[in-house]
Write a protein that holds these residues in place. Sequence first.
Motif, PDB file in Angstrom:
ATOM      1  N   GLN A 264       7.063  16.568  26.866  1.00 21.55           N
ATOM      2  CA  GLN A 264       6.961  15.050  26.412  1.00 21.55           C
ATOM      3  C   GLN A 264       8.452  14.776  26.431  1.00 21.55           C
ATOM      4  OE1 GLN A 264       5.579  15.769  22.515  1.00 21.55           O
ATOM      5  NE2 GLN A 264       3.517  14.779  22.890  1.00 21.55           N
ATOM      6  N   ARG A 265       9.384  15.633  26.205  1.00 22.83           N
ATOM      7  CA  ARG A 265      10.929  15.174  26.214  1.00 22.83           C
ATOM      8  C   ARG A 265      11.185  15.152  27.687  1.00 22.83           C
ATOM      9  NH1 ARG A 265      11.557  19.557  22.437  1.00 22.83           N
ATOM     10  NH2 ARG A 265      12.291  21.056  23.989  1.00 22.83           N
ATOM     11  N   PHE A 266      10.838  15.993  28.742  1.00 29.33           N
ATOM     12  CA  PHE A 266      11.128  15.673  30.108  1.00 29.33           C
ATOM     13  C   PHE A 266      10.589  14.420  30.609  1.00 29.33           C
ATOM     14  CE2 PHE A 266      10.061  16.722  34.593  1.00 29.33           C
ATOM     15  CZ  PHE A 266      11.357  16.872  35.181  1.00 29.33           C
ATOM     16  N   ALA A 267       9.372  14.061  30.359  1.00 26.56           N
ATOM     17  CA  ALA A 267       8.653  12.493  30.537  1.00 26.56           C
ATOM     18  C   ALA A 267       9.358  11.581  30.186  1.00 26.56           C
ATOM     19  CB  ALA A 267       7.201  12.626  30.213  1.00 26.56           C
ATOM     20  N   ASP A 268      10.016  11.594  28.873  1.00 27.67           N
ATOM     21  CA  ASP A 268      10.881  10.667  28.103  1.00 27.67           C
ATOM     22  C   ASP A 268      11.928  10.625  29.028  1.00 27.67           C
ATOM     23  OD1 ASP A 268      11.332   8.912  26.087  1.00 27.67           O
ATOM     24  OD2 ASP A 268      12.776  10.188  25.832  1.00 27.67           O
ATOM     25  N   LEU A 269      12.467  11.654  29.356  1.00 32.72           N
ATOM     26  CA  LEU A 269      13.768  11.535  30.097  1.00 32.72           C
ATOM     27  C   LEU A 269      13.692  10.916  31.448  1.00 32.72           C
ATOM     28  CD1 LEU A 269      17.068  12.389  30.428  1.00 32.72           C
ATOM     29  CD2 LEU A 269      16.119  14.709  31.008  1.00 32.72           C
ATOM     30  N   ARG A 270      12.717  11.392  32.189  1.00 30.98           N
ATOM     31  CA  ARG A 270      12.261  10.764  33.447  1.00 30.98           C
ATOM     32  C   ARG A 270      12.089   9.239  33.353  1.00 30.98           C
ATOM     33  NH1 ARG A 270       7.818  13.617  36.958  1.00 30.98           N
ATOM     34  NH2 ARG A 270       8.562  11.825  38.411  1.00 30.98           N
ATOM     35  N   ALA A 271      11.819   8.909  32.480  1.00 30.26           N
ATOM     36  CA  ALA A 271      11.263   7.370  32.168  1.00 30.26           C
ATOM     37  C   ALA A 271      12.456   6.618  31.789  1.00 30.26           C
ATOM     38  CB  ALA A 271      10.262   7.074  31.105  1.00 30.26           C
ATOM     39  N   ARG A 272      13.552   7.170  31.534  1.00 37.47           N
ATOM     40  CA  ARG A 272      14.692   6.574  31.002  1.00 37.47           C
ATOM     41  C   ARG A 272      15.842   6.693  31.946  1.00 37.47           C
ATOM     42  NH1 ARG A 272      16.178   7.858  24.685  1.00 37.47           N
ATOM     43  NH2 ARG A 272      14.138   7.106  23.748  1.00 37.47           N
ATOM     44  N   LEU A 273      15.698   7.472  33.192  1.00 37.53           N
ATOM     45  CA  LEU A 273      16.683   7.580  34.200  1.00 37.53           C
ATOM     46  C   LEU A 273      16.724   6.298  35.020  1.00 37.53           C
ATOM     47  CD1 LEU A 273      15.975  11.189  35.534  1.00 37.53           C
ATOM     48  CD2 LEU A 273      17.808  10.291  33.859  1.00 37.53           C
ATOM     49  N   CYS A 274      17.916   5.713  35.388  1.00 40.28           N
ATOM     50  CA  CYS A 274      18.095   4.516  35.819  1.00 40.28           C
ATOM     51  C   CYS A 274      18.598   4.980  37.585  1.00 40.28           C
ATOM     52  CB  CYS A 274      19.261   3.693  35.285  1.00 40.28           C
ATOM     53  SG  CYS A 274      18.777   3.421  33.288  1.00 40.28           S
ATOM     54  N   TRP A 275      17.654   4.838  38.243  1.00 45.41           N
ATOM     55  CA  TRP A 275      17.983   5.376  39.753  1.00 45.41           C
ATOM     56  C   TRP A 275      18.821   4.265  40.380  1.00 45.41           C
ATOM     57  CZ3 TRP A 275      17.989  10.319  41.069  1.00 45.41           C
ATOM     58  CH2 TRP A 275      17.401  11.343  40.691  1.00 45.41           C
ATOM     59  N   LEU A 276      18.041   3.093  40.492  1.00 47.77           N
ATOM     60  CA  LEU A 276      18.607   1.930  41.095  1.00 47.77           C
ATOM     61  C   LEU A 276      19.871   1.624  40.590  1.00 47.77           C
ATOM     62  CD1 LEU A 276      18.107  -0.021  43.401  1.00 47.77           C
ATOM     63  CD2 LEU A 276      16.933  -1.526  41.957  1.00 47.77           C
ATOM     64  N   PRO A 277      20.092   1.425  39.299  1.00 43.15           N
ATOM     65  CA  PRO A 277      21.556   0.896  38.828  1.00 43.15           C
ATOM     66  C   PRO A 277      22.692   1.880  39.227  1.00 43.15           C
ATOM     67  CG  PRO A 277      19.780   0.318  37.186  1.00 43.15           C
ATOM     68  CD  PRO A 277      19.248   1.138  38.124  1.00 43.15           C
ATOM     69  N   ALA A 278      22.127   3.256  39.199  1.00 41.68           N
ATOM     70  CA  ALA A 278      23.041   4.396  39.416  1.00 41.68           C
ATOM     71  C   ALA A 278      23.444   4.318  40.818  1.00 41.68           C
ATOM     72  CB  ALA A 278      22.372   5.628  39.237  1.00 41.68           C
ATOM     73  N   THR A 279      22.596   4.181  41.834  1.00 39.85           N
ATOM     74  CA  THR A 279      22.721   3.886  43.488  1.00 39.85           C
ATOM     75  C   THR A 279      23.643   2.499  43.444  1.00 39.85           C
ATOM     76  OG1 THR A 279      20.587   4.860  44.172  1.00 39.85           O
ATOM     77  CG2 THR A 279      21.680   3.395  45.735  1.00 39.85           C
ATOM     78  N   ARG A 280      23.614   1.622  42.874  1.00 38.98           N
ATOM     79  CA  ARG A 280      24.216   0.253  42.986  1.00 38.98           C
ATOM     80  C   ARG A 280      25.515   0.394  42.431  1.00 38.98           C
ATOM     81  NH1 ARG A 280      20.435  -2.758  40.753  1.00 38.98           N
ATOM     82  NH2 ARG A 280      21.378  -2.484  38.690  1.00 38.98           N
ATOM     83  N   ALA A 281      25.695   1.100  41.318  1.00 40.73           N
ATOM     84  CA  ALA A 281      27.290   1.347  40.910  1.00 40.73           C
ATOM     85  C   ALA A 281      27.959   2.363  41.777  1.00 40.73           C
ATOM     86  CB  ALA A 281      27.181   1.766  39.423  1.00 40.73           C
ATOM     87  N   THR A 282      27.259   3.357  42.221  1.00 36.70           N
ATOM     88  CA  THR A 282      28.057   4.233  43.111  1.00 36.70           C
ATOM     89  C   THR A 282      28.371   3.571  44.431  1.00 36.70           C
ATOM     90  OG1 THR A 282      26.686   6.036  41.910  1.00 36.70           O
ATOM     91  CG2 THR A 282      27.847   6.677  44.031  1.00 36.70           C
ATOM     92  N   THR A 283      27.457   2.839  44.968  1.00 41.01           N
ATOM     93  CA  THR A 283      28.102   2.061  46.204  1.00 41.01           C
ATOM     94  C   THR A 283      28.879   1.166  46.071  1.00 41.01           C
ATOM     95  OG1 THR A 283      25.622   1.966  46.796  1.00 41.01           O
ATOM     96  CG2 THR A 283      27.149   0.405  47.914  1.00 41.01           C
ATOM     97  N   ALA A 284      29.027   0.558  44.870  1.00 41.11           N
ATOM     98  CA  ALA A 284      30.156  -0.420  44.537  1.00 41.11           C
ATOM     99  C   ALA A 284      31.387   0.602  44.482  1.00 41.11           C
ATOM    100  CB  ALA A 284      30.071  -1.165  43.218  1.00 41.11           C
ATOM    101  N   ALA A 285      31.673   1.606  43.517  1.00 39.96           N
ATOM    102  CA  ALA A 285      32.525   2.491  43.557  1.00 39.96           C
ATOM    103  C   ALA A 285      32.970   2.969  44.853  1.00 39.96           C
ATOM    104  CB  ALA A 285      32.166   3.642  42.797  1.00 39.96           C
ATOM    105  N   PHE A 286      32.096   3.176  45.698  1.00 38.65           N
ATOM    106  CA  PHE A 286      32.723   3.865  47.076  1.00 38.65           C
ATOM    107  C   PHE A 286      33.390   2.771  47.815  1.00 38.65           C
ATOM    108  CE2 PHE A 286      31.749   4.505  51.863  1.00 38.65           C
ATOM    109  CZ  PHE A 286      32.342   5.460  51.821  1.00 38.65           C
TER     110      PHE A 286
END
Length: 638
Positions: A291-313
Motif C-alpha cells: 500500500q505504501r509503495f502504491a501510494d508513493l507511485r501515485a504521488r510521483l510527478c513525472w511530467l513536472p520533473a521532466t519539465r523542470a529538469t529540461t528548464a534547468a538544463f
Amino acid sequence: MIAAAFSRVADRLLAADPGLVRLHTALRVALACLLTGMASIAWTVFHHQPITLAAPGVLFAMVAPLFVRDARRSAWFGSLFSLYLCACVCFAAASVLSPYPLAGDAGFLVVMFAGMLCQACGPRALGCALLGVVCFYLGLYLHPSRLHLVQSLLLSAFGPLMVALVGRAIVPTRPAASFRLGIHTVTLRASRVLHAPDAARLSVLNEAALALEEQLALLNPPDADTIRERIVEVEVAAGQHALASVSAYGSGQANADVLRHAIERLEEIAHCRERRRFEPASGDAPASAVQRFADLRARLCWLPATRATTAAFLAMLIGHSLSPERWFWAVITTFVVCLGTRSRADTIYRGAQRLAGTLAGALASVLLVAPLHDSPMLLVAAMVLCVFGWAYYILSAYVPGVFFITVLVGLVYGELGFAMGPLVELRIEEVLVGCLVSFAVAVLMMPLAASRHVEMRLAAVLGALREVVRLGGSAALAADAAVAMRKLDRGWHELRIALKPLQMQRVVAWNSGVELATGSLLCCLHWARVLSDSARRGVSGEVALNAANVRAAHVESIVARLDSLIARYSGAATGSVDGGLDERVPVLPVFDLEAAAQAPVLAQLDGAVAQLFERLTQPVGERRGVFDWVLRVGARRA
C-alpha cells in the motif's frame, strides 16, 4: 494603554497567521540559524579554518525547521534525521564530483529531477528535495578538499543539534496553546465578517476553519465532535450574515446576534480547555508495504520533473555563458519557479513574483552592505532578521520571502568582500534567465493551460458539491457528509488559488462572467454547509428537508444541473449544456433567518445552484472554451 496596544497587535498577527504557526516556525529557524552559526563559526575562528566550513550546518538549520512538522516525538526526530542524511549525502556527492564539471552538472540535474519527482510526497520529502538541491549546489560551489569536506560534515552536526534544541526545548510545539490560538484566529476572522460582511472575508474565515480542523484531526481530543460542531456553527452563521448583507432581504441585526452567539460558544471551548493537555493522535494502523509503495507511485510527478529538469538544463547552458561560478542562480530559479506549479499561468505568476522579489532585495542589499560593513553586531542582527522574514513568508507570500533571502545573500557576499555592483547585476541576470527559460518551457511543455486548470478545479468543486447533496439528506450518513463538506471546502480553496495568477493584472480578465459566478458558488457552499450540518445534527426530514417527494424533486434538479456543469468543465460534454434543463427552479432570494426557518434548505441550495448554472452558461454562447482573455470592463473580483 500598552497592554491594549499589545493586544491589538497580537490580534492582527493572529488574524493574518492562524494559530501563529508561521511566527513560531520563523522563530525556530532564526534561533537555530543563529546558534548554529555561533557554534560553528566560533570553531572555525578558534582553529583558524575557513569560515565557509560552517555553511552546510547553517544552511541545514535555515531550511529544516520549515519541514519538521510531525506531532509525535519519534516521527519528529525521524524527519530531522532524514533531512540531515539527505543534506549530507548531497553535499558530499557534490564535493566529490566538483573536480569533474560535466559529472557535477549531470549530478545536479539528477538531484533536481529526483526532488521534483517527490515534491508531492509530503513535507518530509519536499524538505529533502529542497535541501538536496541547495546542498548539492553548495558542494559544487565550495568544491572543498577531502579534509575540508570531513570538517564541514562534522561541523554540520551543529545544525540538527540546534534545530532539536530550539524545536523541542526553547520554542517547543505546545498543542494546547496552538489549538487555543487557532480557535482565537477563527473567532477573530468571524468578528471581521460580523463588522464588515463580504465574500472575501467569508473565504478567509473558511481557510482558518480548515486549518483548525486539520490541527484537530492531528490532536484527536475526546470532545472533537463538539468542537467541530461549534466551528461549523460559526461558519454557518457567518455565511448567513455575509450573504444577507448583499441582498435586499433579511434582518441584519438578527443575523449578527446569531453570529455573536456562535462566536461566544466557540470561545467557551477554548476557555474550558486551558488546563487540559493534548496527546498527539497515534494515527491509523500502519499500511502494508504494498500500500505504501502504491501510494508513493501515485504521488510521483513525472511530467513536472521532466519539465523542470529540461528548464534547468537550458538555464545551466545559458547561465554558464554568463558566469562559470554563478550559473546555479539561474538553475535554482527554474527549480523554485516550477515547484508546485500546475499550469502555464502559475509558472508565469511564480516567475514574476521571484523577479520582483529579487529586484527589490538586490536594491536593498546594495543600500545596506556599506553602512553595516563596520558594525558586526548590526550586520548579524540584519542577517537574523532576514532569515526570520524569509522563514515567515516563503511558504505563504512568495515575494517578501524572495526579498529577504536576496538581501541575506547580498549581506553575506558583501561581508566576504565581493564587489556588490557586479554581483547584484549578475544575480538579476541569472534570475531573469531562469525565469525566462521557465516561461518558455511552460509554454512549450506544459500540457495544462491556465484555463483548463481552472476548469478542472471548478469541476472538482462541483463534484464535491454533488456528493454533499447526495449525502446531506440522510442523518445516517452524517459523518460521510461532514467529510464531503470539508472536501468541498478544500476544493473551493484550491479554486481560489488557481484563480490568483489570473488576477495579477486588473486590466485583463480571464472571463469576467466566471469571476462573477464565484459569488453564486460561495452561496452554494453556504447552503451545502447548512445541509451537511442538518444531517450531522440528525434533523428530521420534515424540519430540515421538507417532505420526501419535495426533497427528491430538489435533489434531482440540483444533481441534473451539477452533472451538466461537471460534464462541461471536465471535458465530457459533447452537446448543448442546456438540454433538458429548461424548467429550472427559480432563484429564491431568501437569506434572512425568518424566511430560512420557513423554507427548506434544499430549496435554498437549489436556487443557488440554478443561479450558478445560469451565470456559468449564459455568457458562453457557441464557444467551448469559456476562459478566454477579454478586456475587463467593470468586472468585480468575487
